[in-house]
Design an enzyme around this catalytic site. Structure first.
Site, PDB file in Angstrom:
ATOM      1  N   TYR A   1       0.837  -1.207   0.000  1.00  0.00           N
ATOM      2  CA  TYR A   1       0.000   0.000   0.000  1.00  0.00           C
ATOM      3  C   TYR A   1       0.874   1.261   0.000  1.00  0.00           C
ATOM      4  O   TYR A   1       0.634   2.197  -0.775  1.00  0.00           O
ATOM      5  CB  TYR A   1      -0.907  -0.044   1.231  1.00  0.00           C
TER       6      TYR A   1
ATOM      7  N   SER B   1       2.400   1.837  -3.354  1.00  0.00           N
ATOM      8  CA  SER B   1       1.427   2.345  -4.344  1.00  0.00           C
ATOM      9  C   SER B   1       1.138   3.822  -4.111  1.00  0.00           C
ATOM     10  O   SER B   1       1.019   4.605  -5.054  1.00  0.00           O
ATOM     11  CB  SER B   1       0.127   1.531  -4.285  1.00  0.00           C
TER      12      SER B   1
HETATM   13  P1  NAP Z   1     -13.317   2.460   0.568  1.00  0.00           P
HETATM   14  O1  NAP Z   1     -14.431   2.859   1.484  1.00  0.00           O
HETATM   15  O2  NAP Z   1     -12.830   1.060   0.599  1.00  0.00           O
HETATM   16  O3  NAP Z   1     -13.754   2.843  -0.942  1.00  0.00           O
HETATM   17  C1  NAP Z   1     -12.948   2.528  -2.046  1.00  0.00           C
HETATM   18  C2  NAP Z   1     -13.848   2.339  -3.246  1.00  0.00           C
HETATM   19  O4  NAP Z   1     -13.032   1.956  -4.369  1.00  0.00           O
HETATM   20  C3  NAP Z   1     -14.875   1.222  -3.042  1.00  0.00           C
HETATM   21  O5  NAP Z   1     -16.148   1.637  -3.459  1.00  0.00           O
HETATM   22  C4  NAP Z   1     -14.335   0.104  -3.921  1.00  0.00           C
HETATM   23  O6  NAP Z   1     -15.337  -0.754  -4.411  1.00  0.00           O
HETATM   24  C5  NAP Z   1     -13.694   0.898  -5.042  1.00  0.00           C
HETATM   25  N1  NAP Z   1     -12.790   0.066  -5.822  1.00  0.00           N
HETATM   26  C6  NAP Z   1     -11.966  -0.916  -5.379  1.00  0.00           C
HETATM   27  N2  NAP Z   1     -11.331  -1.506  -6.401  1.00  0.00           N
HETATM   28  C7  NAP Z   1     -11.756  -0.882  -7.524  1.00  0.00           C
HETATM   29  C8  NAP Z   1     -11.483  -1.064  -8.904  1.00  0.00           C
HETATM   30  N3  NAP Z   1     -10.629  -2.006  -9.323  1.00  0.00           N
HETATM   31  N4  NAP Z   1     -12.097  -0.259  -9.803  1.00  0.00           N
HETATM   32  C9  NAP Z   1     -12.991   0.680  -9.401  1.00  0.00           C
HETATM   33  N5  NAP Z   1     -13.293   0.893  -8.092  1.00  0.00           N
HETATM   34  C10 NAP Z   1     -12.687   0.117  -7.174  1.00  0.00           C
HETATM   35  O7  NAP Z   1     -12.054   3.395   0.786  1.00  0.00           O
HETATM   36  P2  NAP Z   1     -11.919   4.882   1.382  1.00  0.00           P
HETATM   37  O8  NAP Z   1     -11.541   4.768   2.799  1.00  0.00           O
HETATM   38  O9  NAP Z   1     -13.085   5.712   0.995  1.00  0.00           O
HETATM   39  O10 NAP Z   1     -10.601   5.348   0.594  1.00  0.00           O
HETATM   40  C11 NAP Z   1     -10.658   6.043  -0.640  1.00  0.00           C
HETATM   41  C12 NAP Z   1      -9.244   6.367  -1.064  1.00  0.00           C
HETATM   42  O11 NAP Z   1      -8.588   7.129  -0.045  1.00  0.00           O
HETATM   43  C13 NAP Z   1      -8.373   5.141  -1.307  1.00  0.00           C
HETATM   44  O12 NAP Z   1      -7.496   5.359  -2.388  1.00  0.00           O
HETATM   45  C14 NAP Z   1      -7.582   5.024  -0.020  1.00  0.00           C
HETATM   46  O13 NAP Z   1      -6.359   4.353  -0.202  1.00  0.00           O
HETATM   47  C15 NAP Z   1      -7.381   6.478   0.322  1.00  0.00           C
HETATM   48  N6  NAP Z   1      -7.114   6.716   1.735  1.00  0.00           N
HETATM   49  C16 NAP Z   1      -8.017   6.356   2.685  1.00  0.00           C
HETATM   50  C17 NAP Z   1      -7.721   6.609   4.012  1.00  0.00           C
HETATM   51  C18 NAP Z   1      -8.695   6.254   5.121  1.00  0.00           C
HETATM   52  O14 NAP Z   1      -8.322   6.430   6.276  1.00  0.00           O
HETATM   53  N7  NAP Z   1      -9.874   5.795   4.827  1.00  0.00           N
HETATM   54  C19 NAP Z   1      -6.513   7.205   4.372  1.00  0.00           C
HETATM   55  C20 NAP Z   1      -5.623   7.552   3.388  1.00  0.00           C
HETATM   56  C21 NAP Z   1      -5.935   7.311   2.059  1.00  0.00           C
HETATM   57  P3  NAP Z   1     -15.690  -2.111  -3.592  1.00  0.00           P
HETATM   58  O15 NAP Z   1     -16.093  -1.720  -2.228  1.00  0.00           O
HETATM   59  O16 NAP Z   1     -16.781  -2.724  -4.394  1.00  0.00           O
HETATM   60  O17 NAP Z   1     -14.431  -2.917  -3.628  1.00  0.00           O
END
Ligand code: NAP
Length: 246
Positions: free
Chosen positions: A154, A157
């Site tokens: 992670y 990436s």
């Molecule tokens: P999340 O709730 O898991 O949402 C991610 C979304 O991306 C989900 O709807 C997922 O669909 C979709 N996805 C996964 N694989 C995909 C693919 N191959 N093609 C298209 N869509 C896809 O994550 P989040 O917490 O909102 O995070 C959003 C972004 O912020 C991510 O890049 C994460 O790394 C980054 N981030 C998050 C945090 C945090 O604390 N939450 C911190 C730093 C960075 P499915 O559910 O159907 O798989």
């Protein structure tokens, strides 16, 4: 509304940070293209947005699949006529210590989090270059800046997204396109909900503001980077992390 007549593509838009970003850009007047892999979830979000008067277009595409991404982008251009903002937000985790990390977990995390952004940028940038304007924002992570135990894939990436964005920013700056990253700290979403109470407490102890961030706080930063006010900001990483990493 500041984004009247604009079109924004948001990947991973069916929940969490992506949904919040799409909501924020939509409230500001943009037509938001909601990209994700599960049709039902996307349609549910689009329905909720419609009830608030937000125009959206749900589009099923796997960000790892260059062909699907190209077709999705071309359909947006054909149906909506323009692409003003691209938000690379789709992301996953497959955590484990490096010694135990499976090759498939390395490959999948890199494919979604980094190659997904490459696929979308490559398909979208040609339209932005032709229009001589555009905004690209990729959601990196504090983990891409500081590393994290059990997250070598992670972290790689998310650090990769930063180098990728800075390179692209240099290539397209003279065409009126800005390319930036937002690096969230720990944000309250499904991704962090999976953590044990013990791990959550350990994180909170290290956050000077003593709370997790809200998806809306990331969304407002993205909205700013997409606005005219941010026209001279490119190749940057904006941290939104409550002071976790300074
Ligand atoms: P999340 O709730 O898991 O949402 C991610 C979304 O991306 C989900 O709807 C997922 O669909 C979709 N996805 C996964 N694989 C995909 C693919 N191959 N093609 C298209 N869509 C896809 O994550 P989040 O917490 O909102 O995070 C959003 C972004 O912020 C991510 O890049 C994460 O790394 C980054 N981030 C998050 C945090 C945090 O604390 N939450 C911190 C730093 C960075 P499915 O559910 O159907 O798989």
């Amino acid at each position: 509304m500041i984004f009247n007549q604009k079109v924004s593509i948001v990947t991973g838009a069916s929940q969490g940070i992506g949904e919040a970003i799409a909501h924020e850009l939509g409230l500001a007047g943009s037509t938001v293209v909601l990209v994700d892999i599960q049709k039902e979830k996307l349609e549910e979000v689009a329905g909720r947005f419609a009830a608030e008067g937000i125009k959206s277009l749900p589009l099923v595409a796997d960000v790892t699949n260059g062909q699907q991404v190209e077709e999705a982008v071309e359909s947006v251009k054909k149906d909506l006529g323009r692409i003003d903002h691209l938000i690379n937000n789709a992301g996953i985790t497959r955590d484990s210590l490096l010694l135990r990390m499976k090759e498939e977990d390395w490959d999948l995390v890199l494919a979604v989090n980094l190659k997904g952004a490459f696929n979308f940028c490559r398909s979208v940038v040609k339209h932005m270059v032709a229009a001589r304007s555009g905004r690209i924002v990729s959601i990196s992570s504090v983990v891409g800046l500081m590393g994290n135990f059990g997250q070598a894939n992670y972290a790689a990436s998310k650090a990769g997204l930063i180098g990728f964005s800075k390179s692209l920013a240099r290539e397209v700056a003279a065409r009126g396109i800005t390319v930036n990253c937002v690096a969230p700290g720990y944000i309250a979403t499904a991704m962090t909900e999976k953590l044990s109470d013990e791990v959550k407490k350990a994180f909170l102890d290290n956050i000077p503001m003593k709370r997790f961030g809200l998806p809306e706080e990331i969304a407002k930063t993205v909205k700013f980077l997409c606005s005219d006010e941010a026209a001279y900001i490119t190749g940057q990483v904006i941290s939104v992390n409550g002071g976790l990493y300074m």
